[in-house]
Design a protein around this motif. Structure first.
Motif, PDB file in Angstrom:
ATOM      1  N   PRO A 162       0.795  -1.236   0.000  1.00  0.00           N
ATOM      2  CA  PRO A 162       0.000   0.000   0.000  1.00  0.00           C
ATOM      3  C   PRO A 162       0.825   1.283   0.000  1.00  0.00           C
ATOM      4  CG  PRO A 162      -0.978  -1.599   1.489  1.00  0.00           C
ATOM      5  CD  PRO A 162       0.341  -2.173   1.056  1.00  0.00           C
ATOM      6  N   ARG A 163       2.094   1.203   0.404  1.00  0.00           N
ATOM      7  CA  ARG A 163       2.941   2.391   0.413  1.00  0.00           C
ATOM      8  C   ARG A 163       3.816   2.489  -0.834  1.00  0.00           C
ATOM      9  NH1 ARG A 163       5.792   3.116   6.142  1.00  0.00           N
ATOM     10  NH2 ARG A 163       6.322   5.087   5.108  1.00  0.00           N
ATOM     11  N   GLY A 164       3.542   1.623  -1.814  1.00  0.00           N
ATOM     12  CA  GLY A 164       4.267   1.701  -3.077  1.00  0.00           C
ATOM     13  C   GLY A 164       5.611   1.007  -3.075  1.00  0.00           C
ATOM     14  N   GLU A 213      11.361   5.810  -8.847  1.00  0.00           N
ATOM     15  CA  GLU A 213      10.363   5.759  -7.781  1.00  0.00           C
ATOM     16  C   GLU A 213      10.795   4.843  -6.645  1.00  0.00           C
ATOM     17  OE1 GLU A 213       6.559   4.789  -9.311  1.00  0.00           O
ATOM     18  OE2 GLU A 213       6.397   6.579 -10.547  1.00  0.00           O
ATOM     19  N   THR A 214      11.660   3.864  -6.932  1.00  0.00           N
ATOM     20  CA  THR A 214      12.110   2.945  -5.879  1.00  0.00           C
ATOM     21  C   THR A 214      13.562   3.199  -5.514  1.00  0.00           C
ATOM     22  OG1 THR A 214      12.793   1.280  -7.507  1.00  0.00           O
ATOM     23  CG2 THR A 214      10.542   1.148  -6.674  1.00  0.00           C
ATOM     24  N   ASN A 235       0.174  -7.504   7.795  1.00  0.00           N
ATOM     25  CA  ASN A 235       1.246  -6.619   7.332  1.00  0.00           C
ATOM     26  C   ASN A 235       1.226  -6.423   5.825  1.00  0.00           C
ATOM     27  OD1 ASN A 235       3.347  -6.214   9.783  1.00  0.00           O
ATOM     28  ND2 ASN A 235       2.461  -8.275   9.911  1.00  0.00           N
ATOM     29  N   LEU A 236       0.910  -7.496   5.120  1.00  0.00           N
ATOM     30  CA  LEU A 236       0.839  -7.433   3.659  1.00  0.00           C
ATOM     31  C   LEU A 236      -0.546  -7.893   3.243  1.00  0.00           C
ATOM     32  CD1 LEU A 236       4.293  -9.052   2.743  1.00  0.00           C
ATOM     33  CD2 LEU A 236       3.706  -6.621   2.718  1.00  0.00           C
ATOM     34  N   GLN A 258       9.873 -18.912   3.523  1.00  0.00           N
ATOM     35  CA  GLN A 258       9.771 -17.956   2.429  1.00  0.00           C
ATOM     36  C   GLN A 258      10.000 -16.568   3.008  1.00  0.00           C
ATOM     37  OE1 GLN A 258       7.380 -20.593   2.513  1.00  0.00           O
ATOM     38  NE2 GLN A 258       8.772 -21.545   1.071  1.00  0.00           N
ATOM     39  N   LEU A 259      10.789 -15.802   2.335  1.00  0.00           N
ATOM     40  CA  LEU A 259      11.191 -14.505   2.873  1.00  0.00           C
ATOM     41  C   LEU A 259      10.637 -13.391   1.996  1.00  0.00           C
ATOM     42  CD1 LEU A 259      13.076 -13.039   4.954  1.00  0.00           C
ATOM     43  CD2 LEU A 259      14.835 -13.153   3.198  1.00  0.00           C
ATOM     44  N   TYR A 260       9.867 -12.506   2.613  1.00  0.00           N
ATOM     45  CA  TYR A 260       9.373 -11.335   1.901  1.00  0.00           C
ATOM     46  C   TYR A 260      10.105 -10.104   2.398  1.00  0.00           C
ATOM     47  CZ  TYR A 260       5.420 -13.738  -0.195  1.00  0.00           C
ATOM     48  OH  TYR A 260       4.623 -14.573  -0.939  1.00  0.00           O
ATOM     49  N   SER A 261      10.671  -9.367   1.508  1.00  0.00           N
ATOM     50  CA  SER A 261      11.375  -8.158   1.893  1.00  0.00           C
ATOM     51  C   SER A 261      10.742  -6.969   1.200  1.00  0.00           C
ATOM     52  CB  SER A 261      12.861  -8.239   1.511  1.00  0.00           C
ATOM     53  OG  SER A 261      13.446  -9.380   2.093  1.00  0.00           O
ATOM     54  N   CYS A 262      10.274  -6.003   1.973  1.00  0.00           N
ATOM     55  CA  CYS A 262       9.712  -4.784   1.407  1.00  0.00           C
ATOM     56  C   CYS A 262      10.678  -3.656   1.604  1.00  0.00           C
ATOM     57  CB  CYS A 262       8.394  -4.413   2.095  1.00  0.00           C
ATOM     58  SG  CYS A 262       7.156  -5.695   2.061  1.00  0.00           S
ATOM     59  N   TYR A 263      10.855  -2.807   0.613  1.00  0.00           N
ATOM     60  CA  TYR A 263      11.714  -1.657   0.824  1.00  0.00           C
ATOM     61  C   TYR A 263      11.162  -0.475   0.058  1.00  0.00           C
ATOM     62  CZ  TYR A 263      13.526  -2.836  -3.738  1.00  0.00           C
ATOM     63  OH  TYR A 263      13.636  -3.122  -5.063  1.00  0.00           O
TER      64      TYR A 263
END
Length: 308
Positions: free
Chosen positions: A138-140, A177-178, A230-231, A303-308
């Motif tokens: 949600p935060r892009g 943007e990232t 969280n996601l 399983q590893l999810y990484s958000c940045y």
């Protein structure tokens, strides 16, 4: 984007001058800002990035590289240097040090960075060890999905996985943007289906981590509802209780392979000997080119999810 408390942008030549006294940005540049108005406002608030001074700041960093690191073989393009300024909130000195560290790491770990291009990592990509989900949070922020159980050590060494991760991060920061500079700032790490021993190991390690880093790790076990808090489910694939369809690795693999020429130009050109200014840098913390390739590395099938 660094979250540390940073001072206002400074440089040896500009530290004693106010912004009104500094020279204007150069008239000619190849940089064209692709940020939306909302992201421009966010960069101004969080990074002290002022569009009216952006090109001046880039030129200041470029001048510092030429003066203080004349033998550093690096791109001096606006967009490239801007990565490092943003990563250090436009503090010139810290941005320069990050740039030096970036190249130092690349040169001190040839097992990872030599011939770093998508076509050299087709086996890793085809295994499904990692991919980037098609939807952002949600935060892009993009979501990188790692699946360690897909790695078969007898097929290729662990350094190939590290190369694939780095390749993916480099591809992601091509988008303005990232772009958080490099190293990328990890905002959250979500681990699911981790074995009990993993929780024990993490409990031992956690006190030695910085509080802000430790607080970014979330161990969900088999509780997908915890993950969904969280996601959101609408951005997750079916395999993780989401509603975004089955996990598809083909789109991201295709995007990487389509960038072959960019990586050849960046990582596959002959370079000069290591510059004296770089010194002897170590690989990123926790990663070693001497890691043995045995089945024990596959014990953690999370399983590893990484958000940045």
């Amino acid at each position: 984007m660094s979250e540390e408390s940073d001072s206002l942008r400074t440089s040896p030549s500009a530290a004693s001058l106010s912004e009104s006294e500094l020279p204007p940005p150069p008239a000619h540049t190849g940089y064209v800002c692709s940020l939306t108005e909302d992201l421009v406002a966010k960069a101004r608030e969080e990074l002290q990035e002022k569009p009216e001074w952006r090109l001046r700041d880039v030129q200041a960093l470029r001048d510092m590289v030429r003066k203080e690191c004349p033998n550093l073989s690096t791109s001096l393009e606006d967009a490239f240097l801007l990565r490092f300024l943003r990563a250090r909130k436009f503090d010139y000195d810290r941005a320069l040090q990050l740039l030096i560290n970036y190249h130092s790491c690349r040169r001190s770990w040839p097992e990872v960075f030599n011939n770093l291009r998508p076509s050299a990592l087709k086996e890793v990509l085809a295994s499904g060890f990692l991919t980037v989900l098609p939807h952002t949070d949600p935060r892009g922020r993009h979501i990188l999905c790692l699946r360690p159980d897909r790695w078969i050590p007898s097929n290729y060494p662990i350094t190939e996985n590290i190369r694939a991760i780095y390749l993916t991060l480099e591809k992601l920061i091509q988008s303005e943007e990232t772009q958080d500079g490099f190293p990328i700032r990890i905002k959250a790490v979500h681990v699911v289906n981790e074995p009990r021993i993993f929780k024990g190991i993490f409990a031992i390690i956690k006190p030695f981590l910085k509080e802000k880093i430790a607080n970014r790790f979330f161990l969900h076990g088999s509780d997908l509802n915890s993950l969904h808090s969280n996601l959101p489910r609408n951005i997750l694939p079916k395999e993780y209780g989401g509603t975004a369809g089955e996990l598809d690795i083909t789109a991201w693999n295709a995007a990487l392979l389509a960038s072959e020429e960019d990586f050849v130009r960046e990582f596959c050109q002959p370079g000069p000997p290591c510059d004296s200014i770089l010194g002897q840098a170590l690989p990123p913390e926790g990663l070693s080119p001497e890691v043995p390739c045995d089945d024990s590395m596959r014990a953690v099938k999370s399983q590893l999810y990484s958000c940045y």
